[in-house]
Design an enzyme around this catalytic site. Structure first.
Site, PDB file in Angstrom:
ATOM      1  N   GLY A 276       0.811  -1.208   0.000  1.00 53.25           N
ATOM      2  CA  GLY A 276       0.000   0.000   0.000  1.00 53.25           C
ATOM      3  C   GLY A 276       0.847   1.262   0.000  1.00 53.25           C
ATOM      4  CD  GLN A 277      -1.877   6.168  -1.200  1.00 53.78           C
ATOM      5  OE1 GLN A 277      -1.669   7.124  -1.941  1.00 53.78           O
ATOM      6  NE2 GLN A 277      -2.870   6.170  -0.327  1.00 53.78           N
TER       7      GLN A 277
ATOM      8  CB  ILE B 107      -3.381  -9.709   8.974  1.00 53.20           C
ATOM      9  CG1 ILE B 107      -4.266  -8.641   8.333  1.00 53.20           C
ATOM     10  CG2 ILE B 107      -1.912  -9.534   8.597  1.00 53.20           C
ATOM     11  CD1 ILE B 107      -3.950  -7.221   8.829  1.00 53.20           C
TER      12      ILE B 107
ATOM     13  CG  ASP C 289      -9.676  11.970   8.781  1.00 56.75           C
ATOM     14  OD1 ASP C 289      -9.429  10.862   8.275  1.00 56.75           O
ATOM     15  OD2 ASP C 289     -10.112  12.928   8.109  1.00 56.75           O
TER      16      ASP C 289
ATOM     17  CE1 TYR D 228     -11.094   2.959   6.547  1.00 56.64           C
ATOM     18  CE2 TYR D 228     -11.711   5.257   6.861  1.00 56.64           C
ATOM     19  CZ  TYR D 228     -10.740   4.287   6.735  1.00 56.64           C
ATOM     20  OH  TYR D 228      -9.411   4.628   6.811  1.00 56.64           O
TER      21      TYR D 228
ATOM     22  CE  LYS E 176      -8.092   2.141  10.286  1.00 59.38           C
ATOM     23  NZ  LYS E 176      -6.936   1.211  10.054  1.00 59.38           N
TER      24      LYS E 176
ATOM     25  CD1 TRP F 230      -8.697  13.678   4.608  1.00 56.96           C
ATOM     26  CD2 TRP F 230      -8.420  15.523   3.385  1.00 56.96           C
ATOM     27  NE1 TRP F 230      -9.818  14.454   4.776  1.00 56.96           N
ATOM     28  CE2 TRP F 230      -9.686  15.600   4.027  1.00 56.96           C
ATOM     29  CE3 TRP F 230      -8.034  16.580   2.565  1.00 56.96           C
ATOM     30  CZ2 TRP F 230     -10.549  16.673   3.868  1.00 56.96           C
ATOM     31  CZ3 TRP F 230      -8.893  17.655   2.412  1.00 56.96           C
ATOM     32  CH2 TRP F 230     -10.138  17.692   3.050  1.00 56.96           C
TER      33      TRP F 230
END
Length: 292
Positions: free
Chosen positions: A11-12, A37, A102, A125, A129, A151
């Site tokens: 991922g990023q 996982i 956030d 979502y 989280k 973001w």
């Protein structure tokens, strides 16, 4: 040498952590399909094979809108897998660094959210989280760190910046929501902050917020991308501000999700970078992709 195991290495954030890994750290990166996982046997084998001192969980179900139709899938990754990782860390004496968002907040405050503010997510979502955060804290208590960010974008992977770049090539006008406010975050800066934490003799515990500096709406963010890339594109694309109700989505987003980063920034040896300067550096990087 400290062994740091990073989930979601493709991922990023995982990509940025891998390319900026200090020489003093042994980095082990895992991801689908080799390591899932959400499967207890995969997690057990991962710990048996690598004996990590720290686990950075950068894996997540991040399809915000799709999560409204797939809550089981979102909770499987964002809550249940986190419990498996936390329990494995507890058994092996490892520290868990959990990446959060956030979106655990509802956006009703008129000031930046501090790490101590009570979460109140608006979406599946965000709720999943938040559940992952609770699992982390319940299982590990003071042997864990939660870092909320927002973001996120990078020269690697799919993100808002790359979507805008594609749309600017295809269209003469792009409509972007202007009444959702937060802070863009270059994943390279987040990775640098995480390495600053992980290289400490004892990784700080607790909840921290990290984004780049400054405040923006999605409209502001899109305008900045357009302005920074206009010389290369040789045409102007009009970015038109719209209200959230003009662009309905399955998941509700917080209208204001600026995070208070002061406790995190106090642990970072660098000065915070304004999001516009970080964006400029990332766009320059896209012009000359790194070799790794």
């Amino acid at each position: 040498m400290k062994t740091v195991l990073v989930t979601g290495i493709f991922g990023q954030l995982g990509w940025e952590l891998r390319r900026s890994c200090p020489e003093s750290v042994r980095l082990v990166g895992v991801d689908l399909p080799e390591v899932d996982i959400t499967q207890g046997d995969h997690v057990a084998r991962m710990f048996a094979d690598h004996s990590p001192h720290v686990v950075v969980n950068a894996a997540a179900y991040t399809a915000v809108d799709r999560a409204e139709q797939e809550p089981e899938a979102a909770y499987a990754v964002n809550r249940d897998a986190v419990r498996l990782l936390a329990e494995a860390c507890a058994r092996h004496g490892a520290h868990l660094l959990q990446i959060s968002t956030d979106f655990v907040f509802d956006g009703t405050l008129s000031r930046p959210y501090s790490p101590d503010d009570a979460p109140n997510p608006l979406s599946v979502y965000g709720a999943s989280k938040m559940a992952g955060e609770k699992m982390t804290l319940e299982v590990l208590r003071d042997r864990c760190t939660i870092v909320r960010t927002a973001w996120l974008y990078s020269s690697h992977g799919a993100n808002f910046v790359k979507t805008m770049l594609r749309l600017f090539e295809e269209r003469d006008e792009v409509r972007v929501v202007s009444d959702q406010v937060g802070t863009p975050t270059w994943a390279a800066n987040l990775a640098d902050f995480l390495w600053a934490l992980l290289q400490r003799e004892r990784v700080p515990s607790g909840i921290y917020h990290f984004t780049d500096a400054g405040v923006a709406s999605w409209y502001d963010f899109a305008v900045a991308v357009e302005e920074e890339t206009r010389p290369k594109r040789r045409k102007r694309v009009w970015v038109r501000p719209i209200r959230t109700e003009e662009y309905p989505t399955p998941a509700r987003r917080p209208s204001y999700s600026v995070l208070d980063k002061h406790s995190a920034w106090s642990l970072w040896p660098r000065s915070p970078e304004h999001w516009r300067e970080a964006l400029r550096r990332m766009l320059q990087e896209l012009e000359q992709p790194p070799s790794c």
